[in-house]
Write a protein that holds these residues in place. Structure first.
Motif, PDB file in Angstrom:
ATOM      1  N   UNK A  51       3.244  -8.645   4.581  1.00  0.00           N
ATOM      2  CA  UNK A  51       2.196  -8.489   3.565  1.00  0.00           C
ATOM      3  C   UNK A  51       1.638  -7.070   3.581  1.00  0.00           C
ATOM      4  N   UNK A  52       1.476  -6.503   4.773  1.00  0.00           N
ATOM      5  CA  UNK A  52       1.004  -5.120   4.879  1.00  0.00           C
ATOM      6  C   UNK A  52       2.015  -4.190   4.212  1.00  0.00           C
ATOM      7  N   UNK A  53       3.288  -4.425   4.463  1.00  0.00           N
ATOM      8  CA  UNK A  53       4.338  -3.612   3.863  1.00  0.00           C
ATOM      9  C   UNK A  53       4.300  -3.711   2.328  1.00  0.00           C
ATOM     10  N   UNK A  54       4.158  -4.916   1.805  1.00  0.00           N
ATOM     11  CA  UNK A  54       4.075  -5.103   0.347  1.00  0.00           C
ATOM     12  C   UNK A  54       2.843  -4.390  -0.216  1.00  0.00           C
ATOM     13  N   UNK A  55       1.719  -4.500   0.480  1.00  0.00           N
ATOM     14  CA  UNK A  55       0.484  -3.855   0.029  1.00  0.00           C
ATOM     15  C   UNK A  55       0.620  -2.335   0.067  1.00  0.00           C
ATOM     16  N   UNK A  56       1.266  -1.812   1.113  1.00  0.00           N
ATOM     17  CA  UNK A  56       1.467  -0.359   1.207  1.00  0.00           C
ATOM     18  C   UNK A  56       2.349   0.150   0.068  1.00  0.00           C
ATOM     19  N   UNK A  57       3.315  -0.647  -0.355  1.00  0.00           N
ATOM     20  CA  UNK A  57       4.156  -0.262  -1.500  1.00  0.00           C
ATOM     21  C   UNK A  57       3.295  -0.114  -2.756  1.00  0.00           C
ATOM     22  N   UNK A  58       2.396  -1.060  -2.983  1.00  0.00           N
ATOM     23  CA  UNK A  58       1.497  -0.994  -4.145  1.00  0.00           C
ATOM     24  C   UNK A  58       0.539   0.185  -4.010  1.00  0.00           C
ATOM     25  N   UNK A  59       0.072   0.428  -2.789  1.00  0.00           N
ATOM     26  CA  UNK A  59      -0.805   1.565  -2.516  1.00  0.00           C
ATOM     27  C   UNK A  59      -0.076   2.875  -2.828  1.00  0.00           C
ATOM     28  N   UNK A  60       1.177   2.968  -2.423  1.00  0.00           N
ATOM     29  CA  UNK A  60       1.966   4.181  -2.677  1.00  0.00           C
ATOM     30  C   UNK A  60       2.101   4.443  -4.170  1.00  0.00           C
ATOM     31  N   UNK A  70     -11.330   2.396  -3.132  1.00  0.00           N
ATOM     32  CA  UNK A  70     -11.081   1.619  -1.918  1.00  0.00           C
ATOM     33  C   UNK A  70      -9.986   0.622  -2.269  1.00  0.00           C
ATOM     34  N   UNK A  71      -8.973   0.551  -1.410  1.00  0.00           N
ATOM     35  CA  UNK A  71      -7.879  -0.409  -1.593  1.00  0.00           C
ATOM     36  C   UNK A  71      -8.112  -1.586  -0.664  1.00  0.00           C
ATOM     37  N   UNK A  93      -3.092  -6.157  -3.641  1.00  0.00           N
ATOM     38  CA  UNK A  93      -4.029  -5.047  -3.439  1.00  0.00           C
ATOM     39  C   UNK A  93      -4.974  -4.985  -4.634  1.00  0.00           C
ATOM     40  N   UNK A  94      -6.226  -4.741  -4.330  1.00  0.00           N
ATOM     41  CA  UNK A  94      -7.245  -4.541  -5.354  1.00  0.00           C
ATOM     42  C   UNK A  94      -7.794  -3.128  -5.162  1.00  0.00           C
ATOM     43  N   UNK A 149      -7.890   2.980   2.416  1.00  0.00           N
ATOM     44  CA  UNK A 149      -7.165   1.720   2.569  1.00  0.00           C
ATOM     45  C   UNK A 149      -7.754   0.887   3.698  1.00  0.00           C
ATOM     46  N   UNK A 150      -7.843  -0.419   3.443  1.00  0.00           N
ATOM     47  CA  UNK A 150      -8.308  -1.337   4.479  1.00  0.00           C
ATOM     48  C   UNK A 150      -7.577  -2.662   4.333  1.00  0.00           C
ATOM     49  N   UNK A 151      -7.462  -3.372   5.463  1.00  0.00           N
ATOM     50  CA  UNK A 151      -6.838  -4.692   5.470  1.00  0.00           C
ATOM     51  C   UNK A 151      -7.930  -5.742   5.336  1.00  0.00           C
ATOM     52  N   UNK A 152      -7.691  -6.705   4.455  1.00  0.00           N
ATOM     53  CA  UNK A 152      -8.602  -7.827   4.261  1.00  0.00           C
ATOM     54  C   UNK A 152      -7.837  -9.124   4.532  1.00  0.00           C
TER      55      UNK A 152
END
Length: 160
Positions: free
Chosen positions: A103-112, A81-82, A70-71, A25-28
């Protein structure tokens, strides 16, 4: 559901320490910019995440590119790679650092969701705490809430 602990290791987050499937996982940022921070290490190892991110940004009128999106980019048979859009812009301003915790929280939900379906561990540096200007004290609880609480294995790497 049981909660797993975040495992902290010294090492390179682009070399996941796992025998199974993993998501790095990485932040963009939301500007289509790629070239500083952890993304440089990712690009040194694989070209696909950068190419996919740039294409995602260029086609943003027709897709979900934006804060919280998230991609997932497959780089080996067992590793994705997320690219998580959790940063508005690239510079701190009067409005604060570029990090956007919601936004990080929303992305982490998709990652989960992705990690659970893929039965994958999540490997990362201290996301959002470098150039994005975030605080680990605010990001770590989001990781616990979205990933660890679902028994998804999370390994966080600090460079030596």
């Amino acid at each position: 559901m049981s909660m797993t602990k975040i495992i902290y290791k010294t090492g390179d987050a682009t070399v996941p320490d796992t025998s199974g499937s993993a998501v790095i996982a990485q932040i963009c940022n939301d500007l289509g910019r790629w070239g500083k921070g952890f993304v440089v290490a990712v690009s040194a190892r694989w070209k696909q995440p950068e190419l996919a991110y740039r294409d995602w940004y260029e086609q943003r009128e027709f897709n979900d590119f934006g804060l919280g999106a998230v991609q997932f980019v497959r780089v080996t048979p067992d590793v994705h790679v997320a690219n998580m859009i959790g940063q508005h812009g690239i510079r701190s301003s009067a409005g604060g650092a570029p990090i956007r915790y919601e936004a990080v929280d929303q992305a982490l939900e998709k990652l989960a969701e992705f990690a659970a379906v893929s039965n994958a561990s999540v490997q990362m540096p201290r996301i959002g705490c470098g150039l994005a200007g975030g605080s680990w004290d605010r990001i770590e609880p989001l990781i616990h809430a979205r990933l660890s609480s679902r028994s998804i294995s999370v390994v966080v790497y600090d460079l030596e």
